[in-house]
Each structure stands twice: as structure tokens, then as C-alpha cells.
Design a protein around this motif. Structure first.
Motif, PDB file in Angstrom:
ATOM      1  N   ALA A  29       0.834  -1.205   0.000  1.00  0.00           N
ATOM      2  CA  ALA A  29       0.000   0.000   0.000  1.00  0.00           C
ATOM      3  C   ALA A  29       0.866   1.251   0.000  1.00  0.00           C
ATOM      4  CB  ALA A  29      -0.924  -0.011   1.216  1.00  0.00           C
ATOM      5  N   CYS A  30       1.948   1.229   0.777  1.00  0.00           N
ATOM      6  CA  CYS A  30       2.840   2.402   0.839  1.00  0.00           C
ATOM      7  C   CYS A  30       3.510   2.654  -0.501  1.00  0.00           C
ATOM      8  CB  CYS A  30       3.887   2.204   1.931  1.00  0.00           C
ATOM      9  SG  CYS A  30       3.257   2.340   3.607  1.00  0.00           S
ATOM     10  N   TYR A  31       4.076   1.625  -1.078  1.00  0.00           N
ATOM     11  CA  TYR A  31       4.732   1.808  -2.382  1.00  0.00           C
ATOM     12  C   TYR A  31       3.722   2.260  -3.432  1.00  0.00           C
ATOM     13  CZ  TYR A  31       9.212  -0.358  -1.001  1.00  0.00           C
ATOM     14  OH  TYR A  31      10.423  -0.644  -0.429  1.00  0.00           O
ATOM     15  N   ASP A  32       2.550   1.654  -3.428  1.00  0.00           N
ATOM     16  CA  ASP A  32       1.527   2.040  -4.409  1.00  0.00           C
ATOM     17  C   ASP A  32       1.067   3.482  -4.197  1.00  0.00           C
ATOM     18  OD1 ASP A  32       1.697  -0.460  -5.547  1.00  0.00           O
ATOM     19  OD2 ASP A  32      -0.198  -1.203  -4.736  1.00  0.00           O
ATOM     20  N   GLY A  33       1.158   3.965  -2.959  1.00  0.00           N
ATOM     21  CA  GLY A  33       0.743   5.331  -2.663  1.00  0.00           C
ATOM     22  C   GLY A  33       1.797   6.378  -2.950  1.00  0.00           C
ATOM     23  N   GLY A  34       3.001   5.946  -3.287  1.00  0.00           N
ATOM     24  CA  GLY A  34       4.034   6.911  -3.640  1.00  0.00           C
ATOM     25  C   GLY A  34       5.241   6.953  -2.733  1.00  0.00           C
ATOM     26  N   VAL A  35       5.326   6.051  -1.762  1.00  0.00           N
ATOM     27  CA  VAL A  35       6.515   5.974  -0.915  1.00  0.00           C
ATOM     28  C   VAL A  35       7.688   5.503  -1.774  1.00  0.00           C
ATOM     29  CG1 VAL A  35       7.600   4.758   1.010  1.00  0.00           C
ATOM     30  CG2 VAL A  35       5.255   5.593   1.220  1.00  0.00           C
ATOM     31  N   ASP A 169       3.767  14.518  10.099  1.00  0.00           N
ATOM     32  CA  ASP A 169       2.520  13.953   9.599  1.00  0.00           C
ATOM     33  C   ASP A 169       1.837  15.015   8.742  1.00  0.00           C
ATOM     34  OD1 ASP A 169       1.413  15.790  11.423  1.00  0.00           O
ATOM     35  OD2 ASP A 169       1.010  14.249  12.937  1.00  0.00           O
ATOM     36  N   GLU A 170       0.615  14.761   8.372  1.00  0.00           N
ATOM     37  CA  GLU A 170      -0.071  15.711   7.492  1.00  0.00           C
ATOM     38  C   GLU A 170      -0.242  17.078   8.152  1.00  0.00           C
ATOM     39  OE1 GLU A 170      -3.091  14.073   4.558  1.00  0.00           O
ATOM     40  OE2 GLU A 170      -3.262  12.611   6.204  1.00  0.00           O
ATOM     41  N   GLU A 171      -0.373  17.080   9.477  1.00  0.00           N
ATOM     42  CA  GLU A 171      -0.582  18.338  10.196  1.00  0.00           C
ATOM     43  C   GLU A 171       0.709  19.151  10.311  1.00  0.00           C
ATOM     44  OE1 GLU A 171      -2.077  19.900  14.605  1.00  0.00           O
ATOM     45  OE2 GLU A 171      -2.552  17.860  13.939  1.00  0.00           O
ATOM     46  N   THR A 172       1.821  18.479  10.583  1.00  0.00           N
ATOM     47  CA  THR A 172       3.086  19.197  10.788  1.00  0.00           C
ATOM     48  C   THR A 172       3.870  19.408   9.498  1.00  0.00           C
ATOM     49  OG1 THR A 172       4.274  17.119  11.265  1.00  0.00           O
ATOM     50  CG2 THR A 172       3.308  18.306  13.141  1.00  0.00           C
ATOM     51  N   LEU A 173       3.511  18.716   8.440  1.00  0.00           N
ATOM     52  CA  LEU A 173       4.266  18.810   7.192  1.00  0.00           C
ATOM     53  C   LEU A 173       4.440  20.245   6.688  1.00  0.00           C
ATOM     54  CD1 LEU A 173       5.772  17.507   4.852  1.00  0.00           C
ATOM     55  CD2 LEU A 173       3.548  17.066   3.759  1.00  0.00           C
ATOM     56  N   PRO A 174       3.402  21.100   6.711  1.00  0.00           N
ATOM     57  CA  PRO A 174       3.608  22.459   6.204  1.00  0.00           C
ATOM     58  C   PRO A 174       4.751  23.205   6.894  1.00  0.00           C
ATOM     59  CG  PRO A 174       1.263  22.015   6.421  1.00  0.00           C
ATOM     60  CD  PRO A 174       1.971  20.862   7.053  1.00  0.00           C
ATOM     61  N   ARG A 188       4.626   7.003  12.220  1.00  0.00           N
ATOM     62  CA  ARG A 188       3.234   6.793  12.628  1.00  0.00           C
ATOM     63  C   ARG A 188       2.227   7.363  11.643  1.00  0.00           C
ATOM     64  NH1 ARG A 188       3.005   9.704  17.965  1.00  0.00           N
ATOM     65  NH2 ARG A 188       4.636  10.924  16.934  1.00  0.00           N
ATOM     66  N   ALA A 189       2.616   8.370  10.865  1.00  0.00           N
ATOM     67  CA  ALA A 189       1.684   8.929   9.883  1.00  0.00           C
ATOM     68  C   ALA A 189       1.186   7.861   8.927  1.00  0.00           C
ATOM     69  CB  ALA A 189       2.353  10.057   9.097  1.00  0.00           C
ATOM     70  N   LEU A 190       2.011   6.843   8.669  1.00  0.00           N
ATOM     71  CA  LEU A 190       1.590   5.749   7.798  1.00  0.00           C
ATOM     72  C   LEU A 190       1.354   4.458   8.568  1.00  0.00           C
ATOM     73  CD1 LEU A 190       3.705   6.316   4.559  1.00  0.00           C
ATOM     74  CD2 LEU A 190       1.268   6.700   4.912  1.00  0.00           C
ATOM     75  N   THR A 191       2.235   4.131   9.539  1.00  0.00           N
ATOM     76  CA  THR A 191       2.044   2.861  10.244  1.00  0.00           C
ATOM     77  C   THR A 191       0.753   2.848  11.056  1.00  0.00           C
ATOM     78  OG1 THR A 191       3.340   3.593  12.168  1.00  0.00           O
ATOM     79  CG2 THR A 191       4.535   2.460  10.395  1.00  0.00           C
ATOM     80  N   GLY A 192       0.289   4.036  11.454  1.00  0.00           N
ATOM     81  CA  GLY A 192      -0.955   4.115  12.220  1.00  0.00           C
ATOM     82  C   GLY A 192      -2.172   4.468  11.395  1.00  0.00           C
ATOM     83  N   ALA A 193      -2.009   4.562  10.085  1.00  0.00           N
ATOM     84  CA  ALA A 193      -3.108   4.975   9.211  1.00  0.00           C
ATOM     85  C   ALA A 193      -4.034   3.812   8.884  1.00  0.00           C
ATOM     86  CB  ALA A 193      -2.548   5.567   7.917  1.00  0.00           C
ATOM     87  N   ALA A 200      -0.283   8.166   2.009  1.00  0.00           N
ATOM     88  CA  ALA A 200       0.969   8.295   1.260  1.00  0.00           C
ATOM     89  C   ALA A 200       0.770   9.148   0.011  1.00  0.00           C
ATOM     90  CB  ALA A 200       1.496   6.912   0.883  1.00  0.00           C
ATOM     91  N   GLN A 201      -0.334   8.957  -0.664  1.00  0.00           N
ATOM     92  CA  GLN A 201      -0.617   9.759  -1.858  1.00  0.00           C
ATOM     93  C   GLN A 201      -0.702  11.240  -1.521  1.00  0.00           C
ATOM     94  OE1 GLN A 201      -4.203   7.748  -3.207  1.00  0.00           O
ATOM     95  NE2 GLN A 201      -3.127   6.894  -4.972  1.00  0.00           N
ATOM     96  N   ARG A 202      -1.372  11.549  -0.412  1.00  0.00           N
ATOM     97  CA  ARG A 202      -1.517  12.956  -0.032  1.00  0.00           C
ATOM     98  C   ARG A 202      -0.170  13.565   0.365  1.00  0.00           C
ATOM     99  NH1 ARG A 202      -6.281  10.898   2.507  1.00  0.00           N
ATOM    100  NH2 ARG A 202      -5.333  11.040   4.595  1.00  0.00           N
ATOM    101  N   LEU A 203       0.617  12.824   1.121  1.00  0.00           N
ATOM    102  CA  LEU A 203       1.933  13.308   1.524  1.00  0.00           C
ATOM    103  C   LEU A 203       2.821  13.504   0.301  1.00  0.00           C
ATOM    104  CD1 LEU A 203       2.590  11.052   4.647  1.00  0.00           C
ATOM    105  CD2 LEU A 203       2.233  13.520   4.686  1.00  0.00           C
ATOM    106  N   ARG A 204       2.822  12.533  -0.579  1.00  0.00           N
ATOM    107  CA  ARG A 204       3.707  12.592  -1.757  1.00  0.00           C
ATOM    108  C   ARG A 204       3.326  13.749  -2.660  1.00  0.00           C
ATOM    109  NH1 ARG A 204       7.349  12.637  -4.975  1.00  0.00           N
ATOM    110  NH2 ARG A 204       8.679  10.879  -5.570  1.00  0.00           N
TER     111      ARG A 204
END
Length: 210
Positions: A29-35, A169-174, A188-193, A200-204
Motif C-alpha cells: 500500500a505504501c509503495y503504491d501510494g508513492g513511498v 505527519d499531514e498536520e506538521t508537514l507544512p 506513525r503517519a503511515l504505520t498508524g493509518a 501516502a498519496q496525499r503526503l507525496r
């Protein structure tokens, strides 16, 4: 043409999950999402179990045409023909790691400006990480270093790829992007998702050069 490491933007560290099937589904899932890079980091595993888990990550990395990393263990990196061996400040030196795993890229963790500049100038370091930016459960007892280290790396002029790490994570990324980072490591942004592929798609998408 840039290398896979130069193109890499999103890196995830994971434990072995609840078992082989769960690990495979998560990694895929991670690789497919863009990791771009997945590192197996699980201090609870015996070497034989770690090899079994690494074989799964390696298989999915090859399927996706992405990179996978071994944490600390040069012997396991050699046995799995790992793309990357990542070492900490107290582990093998980058030179020793490179001598033991000549085909692997060498990454190193850095926690302050001196360590960061040393890694940036080290010919045996292919990339380095700066952090942890915020204190995290994955590194108990290690305080967050804050965003100044990211700013220092961004202003250093280094051509060595580097990743910000620690509490991202998505909140602190900016905040991390505003400080000058273009590559990140998440845990945890991904392991806990619930849906790691979508996260991953949104982060990438936030990390892709415009």
C-alpha cells in the motif's frame, strides 16, 4: 537522469507489523501510494525473523521498482542485497558500513548541526536524516531538536540528499516544508493509518516538485 535516491521524497520506517501478511499488505500500500523508500526497523526481532520480514519488503520493493533499507545491520543488508543500509551515530561509521556493503547506499542519522555538516561532507554518506524534529515514541528519551536543524540543512548548500524526520505527519508537514525540507521520513503517519495508501498519496503530492 537523476538516480532513484535523488528522486526520492517520501521515506517510511516500519516495524514487522502483526505478521508477514500484514507487513506485505502495508508495504505494498505504501509503495503504491508513492513511498520511495521503506526501512524495516524493529529492534524486537531476532536476526532470522528480521531476514524473513526483509525478504517481504525486498520482494515488494522489486515489484514496485522502489528502494528498501536495512537498519544498522550490515550483515542483513548483505544477505538481502539491500538498496540502503542506514546507520545511526553510535553504529558503524559510514566508511565501515560502505566497506561491508559496497553495493548499498549508506544513510546516516544526524541530531545537531555539527553532525549534519559532517554527514553532508562525508563521501561515504549517500543521504542523511535530520531530527527528530519533535519527540516521538519511536525514539523514547530523545528530545525533539526543532526546525532549526532543517533550516540549517536547507541553507548548507549540500548536494547530498537529506530527509527531515521525527513527528512529521499531514498536520506538521507544512511547517517542515516552510523550513526548507523537500524530503521527509514518516513513521506513525503511515504505520498508524487506516488507509496508508491514501495518506501516502496525499503526503507525496505535497512533496513533488512543482
Amino acid at each position: 537522469m537523476s538516480s532513484p535516491l535523488q528522486q526520492a521524497r517520501l521515506y517510511v520506517c516500519t516495524d514487522a507489523r502483526t505478521g508477514p501478511d500484514d507487513l506485505r499488505l502495508f508495504v505494498r500500500a505504501c509503495y503504491d501510494g508513492g513511498v520511495d523508500i521503506i526501512q524495516l526497523r524493529d529492534k524486537t526481532l531476532e536476526a532470522r525473523d528480521e531476514l524473513t520480514a526483509l525478504a517481504i519488503v525486498a520482494d515488494e520493493a522489486r515489484r514496485a521498482g522502489k528502494l528498501f533499507a536495512v537498519n544498522d545491520r550490515a550483515d542483513l543488508a548483505t544477505l538481502t542485497d539491500a538498496d540502503v543500509l542506514h546507520v545511526g551515530q553510535g553504529d558503524l561509521t559510514p566508511r565501515d558500513a560502505a566497506s561491508l556493503t559496497p553495493s548499498a547506499l549508506i544513510g546516516q542519522s544526524t541530531h545537531d548541526r555539527t553532525q549534519m555538516l559532517t554527514a553532508a561532507d562525508d563521501p561515504d554518506v549517500d543521504y542523511f536524516c535530520t531530527g527528530p524534529l519533535w519527540a516521538t515514541p519511536t525514539k523514547p528519551g530523545r528530545p525533539g531538536v526543532g526546525l532549526d536543524l532543517v533550516r540549517a540543512a536547507a541553507l548548507s548548500g549540500t548536494t547530498t540528499p537529506w530527509f527531515a524526520i521525527g513527528g512529521i505527519d499531514e498536520e506538521t508537514l507544512p511547517q517542515v516544508l516552510d523550513a526548507g525540507a523537500t524530503r521527509i521520513v514518516v513513521v506513525r503517519a503511515l504505520t498508524g493509518a487506516d488507509d496508508p495508501r491514501s495518506v501516502a498519496q496525499r503526503l507525496r503530492s505535497r512533496l513533488d516538485p512543482s
